[in-house]
Design an enzyme around this catalytic site. Structure first.
Site, short mmCIF file in Angstrom:
data_model
loop_
_atom_site.label_atom_id
_atom_site.label_comp_id
_atom_site.label_asym_id
_atom_site.label_seq_id
_atom_site.Cartn_x
_atom_site.Cartn_y
_atom_site.Cartn_z
N ARG A 77 78.51 31.22 13.47
CA ARG A 77 78.38 30.06 14.35
C ARG A 77 77.51 28.98 13.72
O ARG A 77 76.74 28.31 14.42
CB ARG A 77 77.81 30.46 15.71
CG ARG A 77 78.65 31.46 16.46
CD ARG A 77 80.05 30.92 16.75
NE ARG A 77 80.63 31.63 17.86
CZ ARG A 77 80.61 31.18 19.11
NH1 ARG A 77 80.05 30.05 19.40
NH2 ARG A 77 81.15 31.90 20.06
N ARG A 113 77.28 23.70 17.86
CA ARG A 113 76.21 24.22 18.70
C ARG A 113 74.85 23.59 18.46
O ARG A 113 74.44 22.72 19.17
CB ARG A 113 76.11 25.73 18.55
CG ARG A 113 77.30 26.45 19.15
CD ARG A 113 77.15 27.93 19.03
NE ARG A 113 77.24 28.59 20.31
CZ ARG A 113 76.88 29.84 20.51
NH1 ARG A 113 76.36 30.54 19.54
NH2 ARG A 113 77.02 30.39 21.69
N ARG A 144 81.40 15.35 18.39
CA ARG A 144 82.27 16.25 19.14
C ARG A 144 82.76 15.63 20.44
O ARG A 144 83.90 15.81 20.84
CB ARG A 144 81.49 17.54 19.37
CG ARG A 144 81.98 18.47 20.37
CD ARG A 144 83.04 19.41 19.88
NE ARG A 144 83.09 20.47 20.85
CZ ARG A 144 83.64 20.33 22.06
NH1 ARG A 144 84.22 19.21 22.39
NH2 ARG A 144 83.61 21.33 22.92
N TYR A 155 88.72 38.76 27.15
CA TYR A 155 88.80 37.44 27.80
C TYR A 155 90.08 37.32 28.63
O TYR A 155 90.07 36.79 29.73
CB TYR A 155 88.76 36.32 26.76
CG TYR A 155 87.41 36.19 26.10
CD1 TYR A 155 86.31 35.73 26.81
CD2 TYR A 155 87.21 36.53 24.77
CE1 TYR A 155 85.06 35.61 26.22
CE2 TYR A 155 85.98 36.43 24.16
CZ TYR A 155 84.91 35.96 24.89
OH TYR A 155 83.68 35.86 24.31
N ASP A 183 88.48 28.89 17.00
CA ASP A 183 87.94 29.85 17.96
C ASP A 183 88.84 31.08 17.96
O ASP A 183 90.01 31.01 17.55
CB ASP A 183 87.86 29.25 19.38
CG ASP A 183 86.92 30.06 20.26
OD1 ASP A 183 85.71 29.78 20.26
OD2 ASP A 183 87.38 31.02 20.92
O1 1CP Z 1 80.42 28.38 12.98
C1 1CP Z 1 81.13 28.17 13.95
O2 1CP Z 1 80.74 27.79 15.08
C2 1CP Z 1 82.59 28.37 13.67
C3 1CP Z 1 83.52 28.25 14.74
C4 1CP Z 1 83.61 29.29 15.81
C5 1CP Z 1 83.77 30.67 15.70
C6 1CP Z 1 83.72 31.52 14.46
C7 1CP Z 1 83.68 28.97 17.19
C8 1CP Z 1 83.52 27.62 17.74
N1 1CP Z 1 83.97 30.10 17.88
C9 1CP Z 1 84.03 31.16 17.00
C10 1CP Z 1 84.39 32.54 17.28
C11 1CP Z 1 84.17 33.04 18.64
N2 1CP Z 1 84.54 32.48 19.83
C12 1CP Z 1 83.65 34.32 18.92
C13 1CP Z 1 83.24 35.29 17.87
C14 1CP Z 1 81.90 34.90 17.32
C15 1CP Z 1 80.73 35.40 18.09
O3 1CP Z 1 80.71 36.59 18.44
O4 1CP Z 1 79.82 34.59 18.33
C16 1CP Z 1 83.65 34.50 20.30
C17 1CP Z 1 83.17 35.71 21.07
C18 1CP Z 1 84.21 33.33 20.87
C19 1CP Z 1 84.45 33.05 22.29
C20 1CP Z 1 83.69 31.85 22.70
N3 1CP Z 1 84.06 30.57 22.41
C21 1CP Z 1 82.46 31.80 23.38
C22 1CP Z 1 81.65 33.01 23.83
C23 1CP Z 1 81.70 33.21 25.30
C24 1CP Z 1 81.09 34.54 25.72
O5 1CP Z 1 81.85 35.51 25.97
O6 1CP Z 1 79.85 34.61 25.80
C25 1CP Z 1 82.12 30.45 23.53
C26 1CP Z 1 80.91 29.86 24.22
C27 1CP Z 1 83.14 29.68 22.91
C28 1CP Z 1 83.21 28.20 22.74
C29 1CP Z 1 82.89 27.77 21.37
N4 1CP Z 1 83.56 28.15 20.24
C30 1CP Z 1 83.03 27.52 19.14
C31 1CP Z 1 81.95 26.69 19.60
C32 1CP Z 1 81.12 25.81 18.71
C33 1CP Z 1 81.86 26.88 21.00
C34 1CP Z 1 80.86 26.30 22.00
C35 1CP Z 1 80.58 24.89 22.04
C36 1CP Z 1 81.66 23.90 22.25
O7 1CP Z 1 82.47 24.02 23.21
O8 1CP Z 1 81.59 22.92 21.51
#
Ligand code: 1CP
Length: 367
Positions: free
Chosen positions: A51, A55, A64, A175, A100
């Site tokens: 990540r 963020r 964004r 999910y 994602d």
């Molecule tokens: O470095 C990076 O941020 C790369 C991009 C990336 C990756 C690898 C995003 C962007 N998501 C993911 C994978 C992802 N998505 C995982 C596996 C990684 C981990 O375990 O942290 C998971 C579980 C998700 C599902 C997801 N997407 C969540 C988690 C929800 C939960 O169950 O708690 C969330 C909050 C998202 C939204 C998301 N995806 C990515 C970002 C930067 C964001 C949040 C912010 C936004 O909407 O801009």
């Protein structure tokens, strides 16, 4: 920048009933990250952060805009820039694609969104046999052209490897079945045990999506892949082995012939790290709960480890963070198969300058 070789992929043929030609990128001789993935000697301990994109970065928040991350992922210029931001700022040894784990399910029209501040939310959660009809095979070129264009842009731009990724069937299923992020996985576990046939049918379709997505990312130049089974630690070792592992193993096996290193990661999986390894990984991701020397004793010789600084201590005074960084490096004991990372993802409130200093410290280390 690198040479390419062509592979014919048999498992994908079996999975989709059609042959696929894959372009696997051979190792850059100068990549500490790829050398560490293969437990080969190299100069400096490589580091990247799960990540790392988005963020916590002010420059991410600036470009964004509001709205769903799904829209940002569908915009290749924006996704390229977001992927590059942490590379420029931190000087990490690998980039991770901005996308994602739910992108493939969204692309085949499963009906989900990623809600800011919440995460993936499914309009009509997966609940019965009828819902299997909502799946169709992913055709990555046709269904996710924006992801592949982002990768094309990045490969042209980057002088470090790009990591592609997919969600493991269990974590993505959680999910789709719960409908949103869950702490208890009640519906998922009830389906798994109450109707295993339905569960296996669902997990099978999710494995297909992950395979097609990963193969397409590799074909476009991803030089390593990570399978995120972030929530696998919600399962007991026995349940993981029975209900989740076979599907992850199929995904990891399907990408093996490309020769691209496969990183397999889950949170809370320390008790069954041997199974995470046995599912077919070249690199095992380790969360912050067990030291690397203990993790090393739980996986076969020759596998690399990735981890495992506790992302929650990044808010502590720098002296504390520095000691923790050193402790991770010491626990690795100079083994060539180590990629420094966090135990899980960067937390949104993390000060980016602390991550810059962590990278500097890891790179300065000579074990
Ligand atoms: O470095 C990076 O941020 C790369 C991009 C990336 C990756 C690898 C995003 C962007 N998501 C993911 C994978 C992802 N998505 C995982 C596996 C990684 C981990 O375990 O942290 C998971 C579980 C998700 C599902 C997801 N997407 C969540 C988690 C929800 C939960 O169950 O708690 C969330 C909050 C998202 C939204 C998301 N995806 C990515 C970002 C930067 C964001 C949040 C912010 C936004 O909407 O801009």
């Amino acid at each position: 920048m690198f040479s390419v070789s062509v592979w014919l992929h048999d498992s994908a043929e079996a999975d989709f009933g059609r042959a696929r030609t894959l372009v696997a990128v051979t190792a850059r001789p100068d990549s500490n990250f790829l050398a560490a993935c293969r437990s080969q000697p190299h100069e400096v301990t490589p580091v990247w952060f799960m990540r790392q994109a988005g963020r916590s970065l002010p420059e991410y928040r600036e470009i964004r805009g509001p709205g769903s991350i799904i829209d940002a992922i569908a915009n290749p210029d924006l996704s390229t820039e977001i992927t590059l931001q942490p590379v420029r700022r931190y000087g990490v040894d690998a980039a991770i694609l901005f996308s994602d784990i739910v992108t493939p399910a969204h692309a085949i029209g499963f009906g989900l969104d990623v809600v800011p501040g919440v995460g993936p939310v499914v309009e009509k959660p997966f609940a019965s046999r009828d819902d299997l009809q909502r799946f169709r095979p992913l055709d990555a070129e046709a269904d996710t052209p924006y992801v592949l264009e982002t990768i094309d842009n990045l490969v042209a731009e980057l002088d470090i490897p790009l990591i592609g990724f997919a969600g493991a069937p269990f974590t993505v299923a959680s999910y789709l079945v719960e409908g949103r992020p869950s702490r208890t996985y009640t519906k998922t576990k009830s389906m798994m045990k109450g109707d295993p046939e339905l569960w296996f049918a669902l997990a099978d379709r999710l494995a297909d999506l992950a395979i097609e997505s990963l193969l397409s990312q590799i074909a476009h130049g991803a030089e390593a892949v990570q399978l995120f089974d972030s929530w696998a630690g919600a399962l007991s070792a026995a349940d993981y082995e029975k209900y989740a592992m076979p599907h992850s193993a199929r995904v990891l096996e399907a990408v093996k012939a490309t020769g691209v290193p496969r990183i397999h990661f889950g949170v809370g999986t320390g008790e069954f790290l041997h199974l995470i390894a046995a599912a077919g990984a070249d690199v095992v991701g380790v969360d912050w709960r067990i030291p690397l020397n203990v993790a090393r004793s739980r996986v076969p010789e020759g596998l690399a480890l990735q981890g495992n600084l506790d992302s929650s201590i990044l808010a502590a005074p720098w002296g504390v963070v520095a000691d923790e960084v050193d402790a991770v490096l010491a626990a690795n004991g100079g083994h060539p198969g180590h990629i420094f990372n966090l135990g899980h993802g960067v937390q949104p409130e993390t000060d980016p300058t602390v991550l810059e200093r962590v990278v500097e410290r890891v790179h300065a280390y000579r074990g």
